[in-house]
Enzyme design. Sequence first.
Site, short mmCIF file in Angstrom:
data_model
loop_
_atom_site.label_atom_id
_atom_site.label_comp_id
_atom_site.label_asym_id
_atom_site.label_seq_id
_atom_site.Cartn_x
_atom_site.Cartn_y
_atom_site.Cartn_z
N SER A 187 -6.88 -8.54 9.30
CA SER A 187 -7.82 -9.14 9.40
C SER A 187 -8.54 -9.78 7.98
O SER A 187 -9.65 -10.41 8.15
CB SER A 187 -8.91 -7.85 10.02
OG SER A 187 -9.15 -7.15 8.49
N CYS A 233 2.37 13.49 -13.25
CA CYS A 233 4.07 12.96 -13.70
C CYS A 233 4.27 12.21 -13.15
O CYS A 233 4.84 11.34 -13.32
CB CYS A 233 4.51 14.20 -13.90
SG CYS A 233 4.92 14.22 -12.84
N HIS A 255 0.86 -1.58 -0.38
CA HIS A 255 0.43 0.47 -0.38
C HIS A 255 0.68 1.22 -0.12
O HIS A 255 0.86 2.85 0.37
CB HIS A 255 -0.73 -0.13 1.00
CG HIS A 255 -2.18 -1.28 0.90
ND1 HIS A 255 -2.50 -1.35 2.08
CD2 HIS A 255 -2.66 -1.94 0.15
CE1 HIS A 255 -3.95 -2.39 1.92
NE2 HIS A 255 -3.26 -2.61 0.51
N CYS A 283 4.01 20.29 -8.01
CA CYS A 283 5.09 19.37 -8.06
C CYS A 283 5.70 20.28 -8.67
O CYS A 283 6.28 20.70 -10.02
CB CYS A 283 4.88 18.33 -9.30
SG CYS A 283 6.20 16.77 -10.14
#
Length: 488
Positions: free
Chosen positions: A260, A177, A166, A199
């Site tokens: 879980s 980008c 994750h 960015c």
Amino acid sequence: MITLDFAGQKADASTRRALSDLSLSVAKCKKIVVVTGAGISCSSGIPDFRSSDGLYALVKEKYPDVVLKGRDLFDASLFRDPTSTAVFYTFIAQLKQSIDAATPGPTHHFLQLLDSKKKLLRSYTQNIDGFEAKAGLLGSASQEAKSNGKGKSKIRTKEVRNVQLHGDIHRVRCRSCSAEYACTDEHLRMFNEGIAPDCPECLERAEARVARSARSIKVGSLRPAIVLYDEPHPLGDDIGTIQCADVSRKPDMLIIMGTSLKVHGLKKLVKEFAKTVHSAGPSSPSKAKKWSGKVVFVNRTPPAAEWAGIIDYHVVGETDEWVGKVTEDWKKMRPSDWEIQQTLVATDGDVSMNGNFKVVASTKTKAGKDTKKKPRKDEENVPPPPTAMVLSTPDITSLPVRDVFTPPLSPSKRRQATSHYSVESSPSKRRTMPPLKKGLEDGARGLLFAAKKPDVSMDLYDDMNDLSMQSPPKAKPPKTGRAIRVGA
């Protein structure tokens, strides 16, 4: 599925034996795959997701009118609404600050222990806190794992020890980008205010286009480099390559801790590894290696009914307590795995057993790659400095040197002449006459071809014959005529 209550092991002997068997399996297995969730970071002060005091409940309590459920704050659709986007940035900034103040827990160090003992095949985690990297495992989302080669792989798959399913909260990524940067204090300050920073790479390209009078482009905004629900993983292809490689290596044990098992992608990954682990186990209880081929699930809450027949053991309890017992049992069952070899050298030039020693190297016999200390390049092939030796016997050099009698060599070991037919080889082969001079005188030539005359030279010749090795001729008896028969 066998359920083992960790807290009730003192009252139940069968539970104690089963937990000891699991500890032995961990100690003996050599290719263990570990899948972890947010439950292993609870002891570090990081809340999990679905418990009563987890992140979902915290989000719902803090923002009751913004989101319907806590899960919605980690869904990719939140970027469609500016309000939910600002709440997401604020919440992530606060979570990042709490993670920076925390330290890895016992379970994270246990993963590093398995890796140092050459038993960890790979670690897969749903966590975004990066505690595994702090414990010593190279993560797939870290900058150190980036590949600089020309191949298709974005990361060095062979060197990655912890796969971050994750993403990583310690990095930011451009929404336009996909450029990544380390998350700085300035980024956190803007996230805490609900603002997304621009960015730098997009901004540089836009300014360059404006400078050459080209059409301007959109400047992307930075966001936390974590993977939300219903969002593709930027390293999905590389993670799939790592997973296929681990399955082909046939792991012999699967440990699932602190999750879980609700996410669809994780469920698929766990089922595939469980199938491979069961195929590597013994086909019958009577066969050897009973400790291999086990799937262990460690969590406070039980798994769903769909995991029946896939998970072999469910240990009810905290992950930190279980890994502590496994480590303790491991040291008792296999103490040789924990032996440490130390290298000692004498100090102050004292080489006797009463001198002081210091430890210059300490290597683990089982886990270390090389137990020998490698020499430094600048000291290679250099003799050690002389040290004062204390001997209990008198010095040998002070004793007088005596002549040593050397026995003669045997005939077979004497030096042979270059020619076999030499004068000294045997008495029978020695010359009986002196060698003739080249060119005889007139007087000597007459001795060979003229009649014999009593001369001084002939007497000399007779004397020379007497000096030879020939025996003198025997005297012949005188002739007396007929023999007279006695008694006739």
